[in-house]
Design a protein around this motif. Structure first.
Motif, PDB file in Angstrom:
ATOM      1  N   PHE A   9       0.891  -1.142   0.000  1.00 26.93           N
ATOM      2  CA  PHE A   9       0.000   0.000   0.000  1.00 26.93           C
ATOM      3  C   PHE A   9       0.935   1.199   0.000  1.00 26.93           C
ATOM      4  O   PHE A   9       1.922   1.216   0.732  1.00 26.93           O
ATOM      5  CB  PHE A   9      -0.872  -0.014   1.262  1.00 26.93           C
ATOM      6  N   HIS A  19      -1.930   0.621  -4.542  1.00 29.09           N
ATOM      7  CA  HIS A  19      -1.283  -0.611  -4.098  1.00 29.09           C
ATOM      8  C   HIS A  19      -0.629  -1.272  -5.300  1.00 29.09           C
ATOM      9  O   HIS A  19      -1.030  -1.053  -6.447  1.00 29.09           O
ATOM     10  CB  HIS A  19      -2.278  -1.557  -3.413  1.00 29.09           C
ATOM     11  N   ALA A  78      -3.398  -5.382   0.990  1.00 36.46           N
ATOM     12  CA  ALA A  78      -2.901  -4.087   0.514  1.00 36.46           C
ATOM     13  C   ALA A  78      -4.039  -3.260  -0.070  1.00 36.46           C
ATOM     14  O   ALA A  78      -4.139  -2.050   0.188  1.00 36.46           O
ATOM     15  CB  ALA A  78      -1.801  -4.288  -0.525  1.00 36.46           C
ATOM     16  N   GLU A 114      -5.635   0.341   1.126  1.00 34.23           N
ATOM     17  CA  GLU A 114      -5.834   1.456   0.188  1.00 34.23           C
ATOM     18  C   GLU A 114      -7.247   2.000   0.311  1.00 34.23           C
ATOM     19  O   GLU A 114      -7.451   3.212   0.437  1.00 34.23           O
ATOM     20  CB  GLU A 114      -5.585   0.984  -1.245  1.00 34.23           C
TER      21      GLU A 114
END
Length: 85
Positions: A6, A21, A60, A64
């Motif tokens: 991220f 990401h 990730a 985000e």
């Protein structure tokens, strides 16, 4: 093992952040700084100001989405500041 990231990048000329990401930070930053259609293609001064490492793409991406949902520059600046301590 593949890691996912991220990340937050910043453009001084636009005074804007971009949140995303990826599984390859170097390649992704190069793409952001290449002239292309889209928000980050307008300028080529993007720098990574923050990142977190995850074992899965879904983690990730979830991070985000979480940070994007804040819609708060102050909170993003706080997160970046915490990461630099």
């Amino acid at each position: 093992m593949t890691y996912y990231y991220f990340y937050i990048i910043y453009s001084k000329s636009l005074d804007r952040f971009y949140i995303g990401h990826t599984n390859n930070m170097e390649s992704r930053l190069s793409k952001h700084n290449a002239h292309h259609k889209g928000f980050t293609g307008k300028v080529n001064d993007w720098v990574i100001v923050y990142n977190e490492e995850y074992l899965s793409k879904s983690e990730a991406y979830a991070r985000e989405r979480q940070v994007k949902s804040w819609k708060s520059r102050k909170k993003i600046n706080g997160l970046i500041g915490e990461g630099n301590n």
